[in-house]
Design a protein around this motif. Structure first.
Motif, short mmCIF file in Angstrom:
data_model
loop_
_atom_site.label_atom_id
_atom_site.label_comp_id
_atom_site.label_asym_id
_atom_site.label_seq_id
_atom_site.Cartn_x
_atom_site.Cartn_y
_atom_site.Cartn_z
N GLN A 1 0.85 -1.19 0.00
CA GLN A 1 0.00 0.00 0.00
C GLN A 1 0.89 1.24 0.00
O GLN A 1 1.87 1.31 0.74
N VAL A 2 0.51 2.20 -0.82
CA VAL A 2 1.24 3.47 -0.91
C VAL A 2 0.94 4.31 0.33
O VAL A 2 -0.22 4.36 0.79
N THR A 3 1.94 4.98 0.86
CA THR A 3 1.75 5.80 2.07
C THR A 3 2.00 7.29 1.85
O THR A 3 1.73 8.09 2.74
N LYS A 4 2.51 7.66 0.65
CA LYS A 4 2.80 9.07 0.38
C LYS A 4 2.24 9.49 -0.97
O LYS A 4 2.13 8.68 -1.88
N HIS A 5 1.95 10.78 -1.10
CA HIS A 5 1.54 11.35 -2.38
C HIS A 5 2.74 11.42 -3.32
O HIS A 5 3.87 11.66 -2.90
N SER A 6 2.47 11.21 -4.62
CA SER A 6 3.51 11.44 -5.64
C SER A 6 2.82 11.83 -6.93
O SER A 6 1.67 11.49 -7.18
N LYS A 7 3.55 12.59 -7.76
CA LYS A 7 3.03 13.02 -9.04
C LYS A 7 3.51 12.08 -10.15
O LYS A 7 4.51 11.37 -9.98
N ALA A 8 2.81 12.11 -11.27
CA ALA A 8 3.25 11.32 -12.42
C ALA A 8 4.63 11.78 -12.86
O ALA A 8 4.90 12.98 -12.96
N GLY A 9 5.52 10.82 -13.10
CA GLY A 9 6.87 11.16 -13.53
C GLY A 9 7.87 11.17 -12.40
O GLY A 9 9.09 11.22 -12.64
N GLU A 10 7.41 11.14 -11.16
CA GLU A 10 8.33 11.12 -10.04
C GLU A 10 8.98 9.74 -9.89
O GLU A 10 8.43 8.72 -10.31
N VAL A 11 10.13 9.74 -9.25
CA VAL A 11 10.78 8.48 -8.87
C VAL A 11 10.55 8.30 -7.37
O VAL A 11 10.90 9.17 -6.57
N ILE A 12 9.93 7.18 -7.00
CA ILE A 12 9.59 6.95 -5.60
C ILE A 12 10.26 5.67 -5.11
O ILE A 12 10.60 4.79 -5.91
N THR A 13 10.41 5.57 -3.83
CA THR A 13 11.00 4.38 -3.21
C THR A 13 10.02 3.79 -2.20
O THR A 13 9.48 4.52 -1.35
N LEU A 14 9.80 2.49 -2.31
CA LEU A 14 8.87 1.80 -1.42
C LEU A 14 9.57 0.61 -0.78
O LEU A 14 10.50 0.03 -1.36
N THR A 15 9.08 0.23 0.37
CA THR A 15 9.56 -0.98 1.03
C THR A 15 8.77 -2.17 0.53
O THR A 15 7.55 -2.22 0.66
N LEU A 16 9.49 -3.13 -0.06
CA LEU A 16 8.80 -4.28 -0.66
C LEU A 16 9.79 -5.42 -0.81
O LEU A 16 10.94 -5.21 -1.23
N GLU A 17 9.36 -6.60 -0.49
CA GLU A 17 10.23 -7.77 -0.59
C GLU A 17 9.69 -8.72 -1.63
O GLU A 17 8.50 -9.03 -1.67
N GLY A 18 10.56 -9.20 -2.51
CA GLY A 18 10.14 -10.15 -3.53
C GLY A 18 11.22 -10.36 -4.56
O GLY A 18 12.30 -9.73 -4.51
N ASP A 19 10.94 -11.19 -5.53
CA ASP A 19 11.91 -11.49 -6.59
C ASP A 19 11.76 -10.44 -7.69
O ASP A 19 11.32 -10.71 -8.80
N ILE A 20 12.12 -9.20 -7.35
CA ILE A 20 11.86 -8.04 -8.21
C ILE A 20 13.11 -7.73 -9.03
O ILE A 20 14.23 -7.82 -8.55
N GLU A 21 12.87 -7.33 -10.28
CA GLU A 21 13.98 -7.00 -11.17
C GLU A 21 13.71 -5.66 -11.86
O GLU A 21 12.56 -5.20 -11.93
N LYS A 22 14.76 -5.06 -12.38
CA LYS A 22 14.65 -3.82 -13.14
C LYS A 22 13.70 -4.03 -14.33
O LYS A 22 13.70 -5.08 -14.97
#
Length: 807
Positions: free
Chosen positions: A358-379
């Protein structure tokens, strides 16, 4: 734009909240189900009290209510069913949506003024089907979803019935009303409103031992037709139906609002009709399976209509993974849409389950955001928003406050020495006149006309808005504000009651109680055989004991028609043509039927209402096939009254139910690889034949053996009708009743039938011989038949629903 009547916008309501969401966002009608007798048993549905509340709520706002009783009903259910219909009739339900021909027959007998709509479960594919049901008293017919715009236009131009089609939401992969996959695999019948959605499970397609494709091969994308609404309207469709009684109120609100907007837009300014990107994003966010298609309106099926990767909602694409820091459990995302706290997102990973948070902060389109998430994630993994907090909050507000008002008109009279009087009326003929306290002459400050108007126009929480108020008042009068408010409340309440009274019906029940069969049990049966090709015919026709053969309507039969008839008659076997399971008014089928009518064929096996109508005056015998879903005595009587000499009972009936409904004209299937689905989405064409949107694929007429395998290892052979580009998914185990044949024969049915699909001639010959032998005498069982019984026990077969039945 040529003159067209604005079509009805029909919205789903699985709950009272969804109903209010639909009404407040502009629908013209809602369809909903009761807790009993509904085709969506897993929706919330409505109690009788809630149904009446729903009717009153809608009728006060100019919205119609259609109740779905579009399942098939067992004989023991019919007495309670007709009582339920009586309650719906009295409370003012505008129409019933029905599938069961026998139940519809009862409704017409008991409540002849109750409007009926033919459900899409009736599989109406042609003008003949539509006109047939129209002649039987159905004002509106919901077409099969598989029809194209030219086919629909052809129907609307030549029928007196209103035509309804689905314009948004989920698609069934099978022709509605022709699916028994859920019931055969799990005992939950789609025809009874209990579909287990086996089509949404993963499957693997094989050609022999070779794997061709795997994934959710039977899961179609949802349709969205807002971009082609003008074409649908010009095709003459009278009712545009949104799918979704299982969906949440936010979905109902959002989809209804958008379709209301664009229907109105087209009629106001057709030259500048254009769908906004924001509205398409909203539809996508609400629910989609890998995007949308325009359904069969513009296509005959194909891979581009399928959601192979995932059968559930995907959400809206909102970003791409820029990098992942596993040691910190941080994912960096380049966004393409604004995000707000409360949004739910999901990262589609290439391996393992997708992960989200779940997102906890506001962000605009085009922004780069950082979230806490665990998984087999790749670029470059894609990020979807699966829950849109801002959108859902906005949609909830659309029905929490009453915004849809019915225009009414009034006259207020304030004459000295006379009671204050208010008359209110609507455009539909309802009118009330109420009086209050006597109007006094003002001693101090008189009540101004504008004050009188202002107080009466405050309709507040009522469903009304005063479009025009004529105030007839003397000068220098005094009227207390509380008196004005009470007069307004009394008048509004009286108008509500007057309007609702007009929607209710008196108890005019007529007709007899549902009938039970009291036919003597017949142990001796006639043996009938259905064959798919002439090799099977040659093997079956020579066997002693066969009295009738149904031959599938193919080019092969047409080419050899005279020889086939002569061969059957040589062996004293009646020869019937089995008309297509899916009849879409192809010129080839029409000319073929004409040739059949002019031939010496003994009869027809009909699979649709329109087919029966086309052959009923031919002088030839008629059998109504089991895919017409005959599950009760009233349905047997209906098809007999329509001209069927024989009625093949539904394969979803158990033996007890068959004994309750059958007579000597009835037939039952006792052998065969039963078609679980009949689909326009042929897995062979989609995944081996490179079919996208055209009618045929590169594997047309291919003779290779293809089958689907499910997650449990069960195999389902595929049987193609490449002439009509239709595929049947067969049960992997044949129905085989010889092991308990004495129990099967212990009923009033006059004939039993063997269905042959993929069997070779030697297999056909062996099975027919065994059934013929035991149909003649169940106590006699030759060594050859005993060997077959042993083989079928080892190889695997099914008892079908003879003992378990369906929910």
């Amino acid at each position: 734009m040529p003159f067209r009547k604005k079509p009805e916008l029909l919205a789903p309501a699985g709950s009272m909240e969804s109903l209010k969401a639909a009404v407040q966002n502009g629908c013209d009608a809602v369809y909903l189900g009761g807790k009993l007798f509904s085709a969506r048993q897993y929706a919330g549905n409505f109690s009788l009290e809630e149904l009446e509340e729903a009717c009153d709520y809608c009728h006060l706002r100019g919205v119609k209510v259609y109740v779905t009783v579009n399942t098939v009903y067992k004989d023991k259910e019919l007495p309670e069913f007709i009582q339920f219909i009586g309650k719906l009739h009295r409370m003012g339900v505008d129409a019933l949506i029905m599938q069961d021909a026998g139940a519809a027959k009862l409704v017409r007998e008991h409540y002849p003024d109750f409007p009926l709509h033919a459900s899409t479960q009736m599989t109406s594919n042609s003008l003949a089907d539509v006109n047939y049901w129209y002649e039987q008293g159905f004002d509106k017919v919901v077409l099969s979803r598989e029809l194209t715009l030219p086919e629909i236009r052809h129907i609307t131009e030549q029928t007196g019935a209103e035509v309804e089609t689905f314009v948004h939401g989920a698609l069934c992969v099978c022709y509605s009303g022709q699916c028994i996959m859920s019931s055969m695999l799990g005992g939950r019948s789609g025809n009874r409103g209990r579909c287990a959605q086996t089509c949404r499970l993963p499957y693997t397609l094989y050609c022999g031992y070779d794997k061709v494709a795997e994934g959710h091969l039977l899961s179609p994308k949802d349709i969205a037709t807002v971009s082609i609404l003008p074409e649908l309207i010009e095709a003459g469709i009278a009712s545009l139906k949104i799918e979704g009684r299982m969906k949440n109120p936010e979905y109902v609100a959002g989809v209804t609002r958008i379709y209301r907007k664009y229907i109105d837009m087209y009629f106001e300014d057709p030259e500048h009709y254009e769908v906004s990107l924001d509205d398409m994003k909203e539809l996508t966010q609400l629910f989609n399976r890998g995007g949308f298609t325009e359904g069969y309106y513009t296509s005959r099926g194909g891979l581009d209509m399928m959601s192979v990767e995932r059968p559930k909602t995907w959400g809206l694409k909102v970003g791409i993974v820029d990098k992942y820091l596993p040691q910190h459990k941080k994912v960096v995302i380049r966004t393409r849409e604004p995000l707000v706290p409360g949004d739910g997102i999901e990262v589609w990973t290439s391996r393992g389950p997708h992960v989200g948070c779940q997102v906890t902060k506001h962000s605009k389109a085009g922004e780069v955001i950082t979230l806490t998430l665990e998984g087999d994630i790749e670029k470059n993994d894609v990020v979807y928003r699966t829950y849109g907090k801002a959108l859902n909050d906005a949609l909830q507000k659309t029905w929490e406050k009453e915004t849809r008002k019915l225009p009414i008109y009034g006259v207020l009279k304030a004459r000295k020495g006379e009671p204050l009087a208010l008359q209110l009326w609507d455009n539909m003929g309802s009118s009330v006149y109420v009086t209050g306290e006597v109007v006094q002459e003002a001693t101090n400050q008189p009540t101004a006309v504008e004050k009188l108007r202002q107080q009466i126009e405050k309709m507040g929480a009522t469903p009304f808005a005063l479009a025009d108020l004529d105030v007839q008042a003397d000068e220098n009068i005094y009227v207390g504000i509380s008196n004005l408010n009470q007069l307004r409340r009394d008048a509004a309440e009286a108008l509500e009651q007057a309007m609702l009274k007009k929607t209710k019906r008196k108890n005019t029940e007529r007709g007899e109680a549902p009938r039970q069969a009291r036919e003597p049990r017949l142990l001796k049966k006639k043996l009938h055989v259905l064959v798919s090709n002439l090799e099977q015919l040659d093997a079956a026709v020579k066997q002693k004991g066969v009295e009738r053969i149904y031959v599938e309507s193919t080019m092969e039969l047409e080419e050899h028609l005279a020889d086939v008839i002569a061969k059957c008659h040589r062996y004293d076997v009646a020869c019937y043509a089995a008309l297509p399971r899916v009849d879409r008014e192809r010129p080839e089928d029409e000319s073929r039927l004409q040739r059949f009518l002019e031939s010496d064929l003994d009869g027809f096996l009909v699979r649709s209402a329109g087919q029966l109508g086309a052959v009923k005056n031919s002088g030839k015998k008629i059998t109504a096939d089991y895919n017409l879903n005959v599950v009760n005595r009233e349905a047997v009587l209906f098809w007999q009254e329509q001209g069927a000499d024989n009625v093949c009972l539904s394969v979803e009936n158990n033996l007890q139910e068959i004994r309750a409904m059958a007579d000597s004209s009835c037939e039952m299937v006792v052998y065969g690889y039963l078609p679980l689905m009949t689909t326009q989405q042929c897995p062979i064409g989609n995944f081996a034949g490179e079919k996208h949107s055209g009618q045929y694929c590169k594997k047309r007429w291919n003779q290779d053996l293809y089958f689907l395998r499910d997650r449990k290892g069960e195999k389902f052979p595929l049987m193609t009708d490449c002439e009509r580009c239709v595929c049947s998914i067969l049960n992997g185990k044949p129905l085989f009743a010889l092991k308990f044949y004495d129990e099967v024969l212990d009923n009033a049915v006059g004939s039993v039938r063997l269905n042959f699909t993929k069997e070779g001639p030697a297999r056909v010959e062996r099975i027919v011989r065994a059934y013929a032998e035991m149909t003649k005498d169940t106590a006699h069982c030759s060594a050859e038949t005993r060997a077959l019984l042993q083989q079928m026990s080892e190889k695997g077969s099914t008892k079908g629903h003879f003992f378990r039945g369906v929910e």
